[in-house]
Design a protein around this motif. Sequence first.
Motif, short mmCIF file in Angstrom:
data_model
loop_
_atom_site.label_atom_id
_atom_site.label_comp_id
_atom_site.label_asym_id
_atom_site.label_seq_id
_atom_site.Cartn_x
_atom_site.Cartn_y
_atom_site.Cartn_z
N ASP A 111 0.84 -1.19 0.00
CA ASP A 111 0.00 0.00 0.00
C ASP A 111 0.88 1.25 0.00
O ASP A 111 1.68 1.45 0.91
N HIS A 112 0.74 2.09 -1.03
CA HIS A 112 1.62 3.25 -1.16
C HIS A 112 1.47 4.23 0.00
O HIS A 112 2.47 4.79 0.46
N SER A 113 0.27 4.46 0.46
CA SER A 113 0.08 5.39 1.57
C SER A 113 0.74 4.86 2.83
O SER A 113 1.40 5.61 3.57
N LEU A 114 0.57 3.58 3.07
CA LEU A 114 1.23 2.96 4.23
C LEU A 114 2.74 3.01 4.07
O LEU A 114 3.48 3.25 5.03
N ASN A 115 3.22 2.79 2.84
CA ASN A 115 4.67 2.81 2.60
C ASN A 115 5.28 4.17 2.94
O ASN A 115 6.39 4.25 3.47
N ILE A 116 4.56 5.24 2.60
CA ILE A 116 5.03 6.58 2.94
C ILE A 116 5.14 6.73 4.45
O ILE A 116 6.13 7.27 4.98
N ALA A 171 8.54 7.27 6.66
CA ALA A 171 8.69 8.40 7.58
C ALA A 171 9.04 7.94 8.99
O ALA A 171 9.68 8.68 9.75
N ALA A 172 8.63 6.72 9.33
CA ALA A 172 8.86 6.21 10.69
C ALA A 172 10.09 5.32 10.79
O ALA A 172 10.45 4.88 11.89
N ALA A 173 10.75 5.03 9.67
CA ALA A 173 11.88 4.10 9.67
C ALA A 173 13.00 4.58 10.59
O ALA A 173 13.39 5.74 10.55
N GLN A 174 13.51 3.67 11.39
CA GLN A 174 14.55 3.98 12.36
C GLN A 174 15.94 3.59 11.81
O GLN A 174 16.05 2.79 10.88
N VAL A 211 16.60 -1.18 6.48
CA VAL A 211 16.88 -1.20 5.05
C VAL A 211 15.55 -1.42 4.34
O VAL A 211 14.74 -2.25 4.77
N VAL A 212 15.31 -0.67 3.26
CA VAL A 212 14.06 -0.79 2.53
C VAL A 212 14.34 -1.36 1.14
O VAL A 212 15.20 -0.88 0.41
N PHE A 213 13.59 -2.39 0.80
CA PHE A 213 13.68 -3.05 -0.51
C PHE A 213 12.44 -2.67 -1.32
O PHE A 213 11.33 -2.66 -0.79
N ARG A 251 16.32 10.77 4.62
CA ARG A 251 16.50 10.34 6.01
C ARG A 251 17.69 9.39 6.17
O ARG A 251 17.88 8.81 7.23
N ALA A 252 18.47 9.21 5.10
CA ALA A 252 19.68 8.38 5.11
C ALA A 252 19.38 6.92 5.45
O ALA A 252 20.18 6.24 6.10
#
Length: 287
Positions: A162-167, A171-174, A178-180, A201-202
């Motif tokens: 889900d694109h909205s959830l992905n955003i 934004a919450a990634a700590q 790592v995102v694939f 956000r590096a």
Amino acid sequence: MDIFHALSDEDGKLSGLEKKLARLVLEDVDFVVNSSIGELAARAEVSPPTVTRFCRRLGCQGYADFKVQLAKMPYVGLRYLMPEAQTATAEEVAEDIIAKAQNALFQLHRQLDLQALDKAARLLRGADFIYAFGASGNSSMVVNELHNRLFRLGCRINSSNDHSLNIMLAAAAQPGTVVFGSSFSGRDPGLVQSLELLRKRAVPTVVITQSNSPVAAAADVVITIDLPEGKNIFRPTSTRFAYLAVIDILANLVAYADRNKAARTLRGIKEELVRRRDGDDRQVLGD
């Protein structure tokens, strides 16, 4: 307005002369878009008023509006407007599907970027948590398969379609995440938006996609797959076999990067399955 549906006359509403005009239009869209009403009438051997009536029968205000609607048709690709006639016996379809899958894997093998694969696998194995982003059918399946392959190797991973959830997840990634991502076209604006946010956000990103595409430009590590799509719109894309092969390669590399951890997790899963299923450890890991 579905001008192609109207021209195809699937409802049988067109007269004999109108059917003739419709065939001419479908056979040479470019000519009609660039011709005057007189030029079309002359080629079809009808009068200009017949062309005008024909346009109105199709739901257009006149010839000018008809040409505007007609010009929009090629945007979806003429292979979808006029599909190639294909034989469809079980033997022929089986041969076609298997041959295309074999060819996709052969072409993938020739173009694989081994350094990108190695770097991606090291990022995935070293991650504290992995998000896998995909959408729109094939890529949803691909990221779900990555989840399926990596959790059993001891990786902490979650797939999202889900694109909205992905955003929100981006934004919450700590730190340590790592995102694939997966995109067959490389032109998925939702995925591009998530990747750009992650870059700010590096947060490291890995994608499988087409080269020289917006998705490729927005990611840190890019595993490119560039395969011809073909013209048969009814056959499922054979490119997905190449994507699944890359997922298997990555999973195998991740397993080898920490064999003890992978073996420990796999052993625990297998013991539970054998105990609950049938006591036969020769079966596949899962069902």
